[in-house]
Structures are given as structure tokens and as C-alpha cells.
Scaffold this motif. Structure first.
Motif, PDB file in Angstrom:
ATOM      1  N   MET A  62       0.829  -1.201   0.000  1.00 39.71           N
ATOM      2  CA  MET A  62       0.000   0.000   0.000  1.00 39.71           C
ATOM      3  C   MET A  62       0.866   1.254   0.000  1.00 39.71           C
ATOM      4  N   ARG A  63       1.981   1.208   0.717  1.00 39.60           N
ATOM      5  CA  ARG A  63       2.872   2.369   0.753  1.00 39.60           C
ATOM      6  C   ARG A  63       3.569   2.585  -0.588  1.00 39.60           C
ATOM      7  N   SER A  64       4.084   1.516  -1.175  1.00 41.41           N
ATOM      8  CA  SER A  64       4.790   1.679  -2.451  1.00 41.41           C
ATOM      9  C   SER A  64       3.822   2.051  -3.570  1.00 41.41           C
ATOM     10  N   ALA A  65       2.567   1.560  -3.500  1.00 38.50           N
ATOM     11  CA  ALA A  65       1.563   1.955  -4.496  1.00 38.50           C
ATOM     12  C   ALA A  65       1.252   3.441  -4.374  1.00 38.50           C
ATOM     13  N   TYR A  66       1.142   3.925  -3.135  1.00 37.25           N
ATOM     14  CA  TYR A  66       0.906   5.358  -2.933  1.00 37.25           C
ATOM     15  C   TYR A  66       2.063   6.183  -3.481  1.00 37.25           C
ATOM     16  N   ASP A  67       3.277   5.766  -3.200  1.00 35.86           N
ATOM     17  CA  ASP A  67       4.443   6.508  -3.679  1.00 35.86           C
ATOM     18  C   ASP A  67       4.458   6.576  -5.204  1.00 35.86           C
ATOM     19  N   GLU A  68       4.136   5.455  -5.847  1.00 41.08           N
ATOM     20  CA  GLU A  68       4.137   5.439  -7.312  1.00 41.08           C
ATOM     21  C   GLU A  68       3.079   6.368  -7.879  1.00 41.08           C
ATOM     22  N   LEU A  69       1.846   6.291  -7.345  1.00 39.26           N
ATOM     23  CA  LEU A  69       0.767   7.110  -7.894  1.00 39.26           C
ATOM     24  C   LEU A  69       0.958   8.582  -7.569  1.00 39.26           C
ATOM     25  N   ARG A  70       1.553   8.869  -6.427  1.00 38.12           N
ATOM     26  CA  ARG A  70       1.854  10.268  -6.112  1.00 38.12           C
ATOM     27  C   ARG A  70       2.811  10.849  -7.157  1.00 38.12           C
ATOM     28  N   ASP A  71       3.815  10.065  -7.536  1.00 39.24           N
ATOM     29  CA  ASP A  71       4.772  10.530  -8.532  1.00 39.24           C
ATOM     30  C   ASP A  71       4.139  10.646  -9.914  1.00 39.24           C
ATOM     31  N   ARG A  72       3.233   9.728 -10.245  1.00 41.69           N
ATOM     32  CA  ARG A  72       2.672   9.699 -11.592  1.00 41.69           C
ATOM     33  C   ARG A  72       1.444  10.579 -11.754  1.00 41.69           C
ATOM     34  N   LEU A  73       0.601  10.648 -10.698  1.00 38.25           N
ATOM     35  CA  LEU A  73      -0.692  11.321 -10.837  1.00 38.25           C
ATOM     36  C   LEU A  73      -0.870  12.532  -9.930  1.00 38.25           C
ATOM     37  N   GLY A  74       0.088  12.811  -9.067  1.00 40.81           N
ATOM     38  CA  GLY A  74      -0.003  14.003  -8.235  1.00 40.81           C
ATOM     39  C   GLY A  74      -0.206  13.711  -6.763  1.00 40.81           C
ATOM     40  N   ASP A  75      -0.136  14.761  -5.960  1.00 42.55           N
ATOM     41  CA  ASP A  75      -0.175  14.634  -4.504  1.00 42.55           C
ATOM     42  C   ASP A  75      -1.579  14.478  -3.935  1.00 42.55           C
ATOM     43  N   ALA A  76      -2.614  14.693  -4.726  1.00 43.02           N
ATOM     44  CA  ALA A  76      -3.995  14.631  -4.225  1.00 43.02           C
ATOM     45  C   ALA A  76      -4.633  13.316  -4.648  1.00 43.02           C
ATOM     46  N   PRO A  77      -4.698  12.319  -3.752  1.00 40.65           N
ATOM     47  CA  PRO A  77      -5.257  11.017  -4.133  1.00 40.65           C
ATOM     48  C   PRO A  77      -6.680  11.093  -4.680  1.00 40.65           C
ATOM     49  N   ALA A  78      -7.476  12.040  -4.194  1.00 37.35           N
ATOM     50  CA  ALA A  78      -8.858  12.141  -4.673  1.00 37.35           C
ATOM     51  C   ALA A  78      -8.923  12.473  -6.159  1.00 37.35           C
ATOM     52  N   ASP A  79      -7.840  13.010  -6.699  1.00 37.92           N
ATOM     53  CA  ASP A  79      -7.822  13.380  -8.114  1.00 37.92           C
ATOM     54  C   ASP A  79      -7.212  12.299  -9.002  1.00 37.92           C
ATOM     55  N   TRP A  80      -6.764  11.204  -8.415  1.00 38.22           N
ATOM     56  CA  TRP A  80      -6.222  10.120  -9.232  1.00 38.22           C
ATOM     57  C   TRP A  80      -7.323   9.544 -10.117  1.00 38.22           C
ATOM     58  N   ARG A  81      -6.969   9.122 -11.325  1.00 34.07           N
ATOM     59  CA  ARG A  81      -7.940   8.567 -12.267  1.00 34.07           C
ATOM     60  C   ARG A  81      -7.408   7.253 -12.826  1.00 34.07           C
ATOM     61  N   TRP A  82      -8.225   6.218 -12.724  1.00 33.77           N
ATOM     62  CA  TRP A  82      -7.838   4.918 -13.268  1.00 33.77           C
ATOM     63  C   TRP A  82      -7.627   5.008 -14.770  1.00 33.77           C
ATOM     64  N   GLY A  83      -8.465   5.746 -15.460  1.00 36.23           N
ATOM     65  CA  GLY A  83      -8.342   5.836 -16.912  1.00 36.23           C
ATOM     66  C   GLY A  83      -7.027   6.427 -17.371  1.00 36.23           C
ATOM     67  N   GLU A  84      -6.457   7.329 -16.575  1.00 36.23           N
ATOM     68  CA  GLU A  84      -5.177   7.924 -16.952  1.00 36.23           C
ATOM     69  C   GLU A  84      -4.052   6.899 -16.862  1.00 36.23           C
ATOM     70  N   LEU A  85      -4.121   6.021 -15.866  1.00 35.72           N
ATOM     71  CA  LEU A  85      -3.142   4.944 -15.762  1.00 35.72           C
ATOM     72  C   LEU A  85      -3.367   3.879 -16.827  1.00 35.72           C
ATOM     73  N   HIS A  86      -4.647   3.614 -17.092  1.00 38.23           N
ATOM     74  CA  HIS A  86      -5.053   2.464 -17.902  1.00 38.23           C
ATOM     75  C   HIS A  86      -5.350   2.881 -19.343  1.00 38.23           C
ATOM     76  N   ALA A  87      -4.624   3.873 -19.837  1.00 33.02           N
ATOM     77  CA  ALA A  87      -4.907   4.422 -21.158  1.00 33.02           C
ATOM     78  C   ALA A  87      -4.579   3.417 -22.265  1.00 33.02           C
ATOM     79  N   LEU A  88      -5.318   3.545 -23.356  1.00 34.06           N
ATOM     80  CA  LEU A  88      -5.146   2.673 -24.516  1.00 34.06           C
ATOM     81  C   LEU A  88      -4.500   3.440 -25.656  1.00 34.06           C
ATOM     82  N   PRO A  89      -3.305   3.032 -26.100  1.00 39.11           N
ATOM     83  CA  PRO A  89      -2.719   3.657 -27.292  1.00 39.11           C
ATOM     84  C   PRO A  89      -3.369   3.081 -28.547  1.00 39.11           C
ATOM     85  N   LEU A  90      -3.842   3.929 -29.410  1.00 42.18           N
ATOM     86  CA  LEU A  90      -4.431   3.472 -30.678  1.00 42.18           C
ATOM     87  C   LEU A  90      -3.356   3.546 -31.747  1.00 42.18           C
ATOM     88  N   GLU A  91      -2.644   2.445 -31.918  1.00 43.75           N
ATOM     89  CA  GLU A  91      -1.535   2.403 -32.858  1.00 43.75           C
ATOM     90  C   GLU A  91      -1.849   1.492 -34.027  1.00 43.75           C
TER      91      GLU A  91
END
Length: 225
Positions: free
Chosen positions: A82-111
Motif C-alpha cells: 500500500m505504501r509503495s503503491a501510494y508513492d508510485e501514484l503520487r509521482d505519476r498522478l499528483g499529490d492529491a489522491p482524490a484526483d487520481w484517475r484509473w483511466g489515466e493509468l489504464h490508457a489505450l494507445p491506438l496504434e
């Protein structure tokens, strides 16, 4: 986030983002020290079954990290995950957990599988689209796959969804992942992507009369000579 999460993996869900990050880190903390090929813990349904059973065995040897001098148990590994997951998402999605979005992590590249992976930047720019924020997950009805050993990005999807009304075929519905044209700048190249992204569909006209009634253009092929 987990206490208030509705268990749905919608693209705007902060709870889903954190849950999946915890899941990924839990697999790494639990199995990377003992499996000869840690990448095999890919997070699929069989791994969900394995970990569900392990959670009932807090003293199982699987929880212990054999690379350390202490003996870890279930609770220690869950807390570390739980701690390492928080650290990763803080770095990737910002310091406000309420603003984290699954879709931003789980994006689909249309290649495009040909020109879109050519390594020629201008050509890739012409034919590729996205990334597109998507909801769902590997083991949900809204199936959009990802592999825990690689990251959260979507790596497989249903390229078409269809509901067929056998009593009234003209009432059937469908949607394509992108569009019905292969020309990169045609209006139908990706005109269905937003519908697909949000789980919506469009009418599937089946009978000759329904097709004619809804047609806008007609392509006529004539032999030459």
C-alpha cells in the motif's frame, strides 16, 4: 480511497487506480523473491485466486521476503504494498489522491500495427491516435486487459461490441473500436472511438429496407471494358 470505493473500475475512479496499484505491488512484494521468473505473476485471474487463498494464511512462507534477514508476514507485505503503491501514484498522478484517475493509468494507445510502429515519427503521427483513457479491467465485464508485470496500460480490448436482437435484427446495436475507414484523415477513421470508450453503441441496420432508408452514400462498382 478503498473504504469508500464502489468497486467499479470506471475511468474517473481514484479507488480503482489505487486498488490496481496495490495489487500490482502486492504481487511484486510477495512473489518476486521466490519465483525463478517473477514476470509470471502477471495479475491474471489465476493470480487473484492464489492471493485470495494466501490472505487466509497470514504466516505462509510466501509472504516472507527471503532476501531480508527478518521474516515478513501477510500484514507487513500488505502495508508495504500500500505504501509503495501510494508513492508510485503520487509521482505519476499528483499529490492529491482524490484526483487520481484509473483511466489515466489504464490508457489505450491506438496504434496502427504496421505504419504506426514503423519508428518513423511523421508517419506514426499521421496514422496513430490516442492514448484514450478507458475503464474496466482484465477480470471485469468491461474487459480491458493489462499485465501487472508491464504496467497499467491497456494491452488488449474487445475491438467490437455487438448486441443482436434475434426477434428484430434491425434493432441490433454495435460499436467498433475506431471507425469504418482506413484512411487516416477520413471522418470515419476514429468516429466510433468515443462511443466505444464510454460503452455506447450505434444502430446496426440489417434488412435491405433499413439499410436503404439510413444510407447517405452509395458506392457502385462497375466492370471496366
Amino acid at each position: 480511497l478503498l473504504r469508500d470505493w464502489d468497486l467499479r473500475q470506471t475511468e474517473d475512479s481514484a479507488g480503482a487506480a489505487y486498488f490496481n496499484a496495490v495489487w500490482r505491488h502486492l504481487l511484486r512484494h510477495t512473489f518476486a523473491d521466490e519465483l525463478p521468473r517473477p514476470e509470471r505473476a502477471d495479475g491474471g485471474s489465476r493470480w487473484m485466486l492464489v492471493v485470495t487463498r494466501l490472505l487466509d494464511e497470514p504466516g505462509s512462507g510466501w509472504w516472507d521476503d527471503v532476501r531480508t534477514d527478518q521474516v515478513e508476514d501477510r500484514d507487513a507485505v500488505v502495508v508495504a504494498s500500500m505504501r509503495s503503491a501510494y508513492d508510485e501514484l503520487r509521482d505519476r498522478l499528483g499529490d492529491a489522491p482524490a484526483d487520481w484517475r484509473w483511466g489515466e493509468l489504464h490508457a489505450l494507445p491506438l496504434e496502427s500495427p504496421s505504419f504506426g510502429q514503423s519508428g518513423i515519427a511523421p508517419v506514426e503521427w499521421l496514422v496513430n491516435r490516442g492514448p484514450v483513457d478507458v475503464s474496466g479491467g482484465e477480470a471485469t465485464v468491461d474487459a480491458t486487459g493489462w499485465t501487472a508485470r508491464h504496467g497499467y496500460e491497456t494491452d488488449w480490448v474487445p475491438s467490437m461490441r455487438m448486441v443482436v436482437d434475434l426477434a428484430d435484427p434491425d434493432a441490433s446495436r454495435w460499436v467498433n473500436l475506431t471507425g469504418a475507414s482506413g484512411h487516416a484523415f477520413h471522418r470515419n477513421y476514429t468516429d466510433q472511438t468515443e462511443l466505444w470508450q464510454h460503452g455506447r453503441t450505434t444502430a446496426w441496420r440489417f434488412s435491405r429496407s433499413a439499410v436503404r432508408a439510413s444510407s447517405r452514400d452509395t458506392l457502385v462498382l462497375q466492370p471496366v471494358g
